[in-house]
Design a protein around this motif. Structure first.
Motif, PDB file in Angstrom:
ATOM      1  N   PHE A 125       0.770  -1.245   0.000  1.00 29.92           N
ATOM      2  CA  PHE A 125       0.000   0.000   0.000  1.00 29.92           C
ATOM      3  C   PHE A 125       0.801   1.295   0.000  1.00 29.92           C
ATOM      4  O   PHE A 125       0.324   2.294  -0.515  1.00 29.92           O
ATOM      5  N   ARG A 126       1.979   1.308   0.597  1.00 33.00           N
ATOM      6  CA  ARG A 126       2.717   2.574   0.731  1.00 33.00           C
ATOM      7  C   ARG A 126       4.210   2.377   0.594  1.00 33.00           C
ATOM      8  O   ARG A 126       4.759   1.356   1.007  1.00 33.00           O
ATOM      9  N   LEU A 127       4.826   3.423   0.078  1.00 34.34           N
ATOM     10  CA  LEU A 127       6.265   3.474  -0.092  1.00 34.34           C
ATOM     11  C   LEU A 127       6.658   4.946  -0.020  1.00 34.34           C
ATOM     12  O   LEU A 127       5.955   5.793  -0.569  1.00 34.34           O
ATOM     13  N   ALA A 128       7.729   5.257   0.672  1.00 34.15           N
ATOM     14  CA  ALA A 128       8.234   6.633   0.683  1.00 34.15           C
ATOM     15  C   ALA A 128       9.752   6.569   0.695  1.00 34.15           C
ATOM     16  O   ALA A 128      10.338   5.646   1.260  1.00 34.15           O
ATOM     17  N   MET A 129      10.363   7.563   0.045  1.00 35.41           N
ATOM     18  CA  MET A 129      11.812   7.580  -0.012  1.00 35.41           C
ATOM     19  C   MET A 129      12.309   9.002  -0.204  1.00 35.41           C
ATOM     20  O   MET A 129      11.557   9.883  -0.595  1.00 35.41           O
ATOM     21  N   THR A 130      13.590   9.201   0.107  1.00 36.60           N
ATOM     22  CA  THR A 130      14.199  10.487  -0.169  1.00 36.60           C
ATOM     23  C   THR A 130      14.497  10.575  -1.656  1.00 36.60           C
ATOM     24  O   THR A 130      14.542   9.552  -2.354  1.00 36.60           O
ATOM     25  N   TRP A 131      14.685  11.798  -2.132  1.00 42.29           N
ATOM     26  CA  TRP A 131      14.956  12.042  -3.555  1.00 42.29           C
ATOM     27  C   TRP A 131      16.179  12.935  -3.644  1.00 42.29           C
ATOM     28  O   TRP A 131      16.093  14.142  -3.443  1.00 42.29           O
ATOM     29  N   ARG A 132      17.330  12.332  -3.921  1.00 41.39           N
ATOM     30  CA  ARG A 132      18.633  13.008  -3.911  1.00 41.39           C
ATOM     31  C   ARG A 132      18.970  13.601  -5.269  1.00 41.39           C
ATOM     32  O   ARG A 132      19.861  13.124  -5.974  1.00 41.39           O
ATOM     33  N   VAL A 133      18.260  14.656  -5.608  1.00 41.30           N
ATOM     34  CA  VAL A 133      18.448  15.304  -6.903  1.00 41.30           C
ATOM     35  C   VAL A 133      18.482  16.816  -6.679  1.00 41.30           C
ATOM     36  O   VAL A 133      17.695  17.338  -5.893  1.00 41.30           O
ATOM     37  N   ASN A 134      19.376  17.506  -7.368  1.00 41.41           N
ATOM     38  CA  ASN A 134      19.425  18.964  -7.231  1.00 41.41           C
ATOM     39  C   ASN A 134      18.639  19.634  -8.367  1.00 41.41           C
ATOM     40  O   ASN A 134      18.016  18.953  -9.186  1.00 41.41           O
ATOM     41  N   GLY A 135      18.675  20.935  -8.432  1.00 41.77           N
ATOM     42  CA  GLY A 135      17.913  21.704  -9.416  1.00 41.77           C
ATOM     43  C   GLY A 135      18.368  21.527 -10.848  1.00 41.77           C
ATOM     44  O   GLY A 135      17.674  21.911 -11.780  1.00 41.77           O
ATOM     45  N   ARG A 136      19.531  20.953 -11.047  1.00 42.78           N
ATOM     46  CA  ARG A 136      20.015  20.629 -12.395  1.00 42.78           C
ATOM     47  C   ARG A 136      19.795  19.149 -12.693  1.00 42.78           C
ATOM     48  O   ARG A 136      20.323  18.615 -13.650  1.00 42.78           O
TER      49      ARG A 136
END
Length: 155
Positions: free
Chosen positions: A80-91
């Motif tokens: 039902f659920r999954l969450a994670m960090t997103w290691r991406v910058n503005g470029r």
């Protein structure tokens, strides 16, 4: 870092598959649906994977075996659920840790035994600092967006 008024970006798609099939495809068949333009490795991508469970990575690797983390799993509640960090910058380049990473939340809601609504939300975009508005603008396009469209097609 003080929170800035950057709204969440929410996208959803209805998929003709069970909630279990959707969760499994999302976490085990990334190469089937992940957009080819979403690449952090410098050489040709060879694969993508999730390490199941809280604390696991989701990452890609190139043909030479170099790995780049997209983030870490924060919530792992199959199906039902999954969450994670997103290691991406503005470029849209990799950042090395979660200090400035936003988060992605994915919910799989059964409509019936063969239909699931998949909602993907980019949250805490303010954590990207000066890049936050640029990222918001890039993500806040038409719904459901390329990623969820591709995901729905593989199921």
């Amino acid at each position: 870092m003080p929170e800035q008024p950057i709204p969440d970006v929410r996208k959803s798609v209805t998929v003709r598959a069970s909630v279990e099939e959707c969760f499994k495809a999302f976490t085990e068949r990334l190469s089937d649906w992940w957009p080819p333009s979403h690449v952090l490795v410098r050489k040709e991508r060879a694969g993508l994977a999730f390490e199941p469970g809280v604390g696991g990575r989701y990452y890609e690797w190139d043909v030479e075996g170099t790995e780049v983390d997209w983030g870490r799993v924060l919530v792992w509640e199959p199906p039902f659920r999954l969450a994670m960090t997103w290691r991406v910058n503005g470029r849209f380049e990799s950042i090395p840790d979660d200090e400035r990473a936003s988060e992605i939340e994915v919910e799989f809601r059964p409509v019936d035994a063969r239909t699931t609504v998949v909602e993907l939300a980019h949250v805490k975009l303010y954590r990207h600092g000066d890049d936050a508005m640029r990222i918001f603008t890039a993500l806040d396009g038409r719904s459901p967006g390329e990623t969820l469209e591709r995901f729905a097609k593989v199921l």
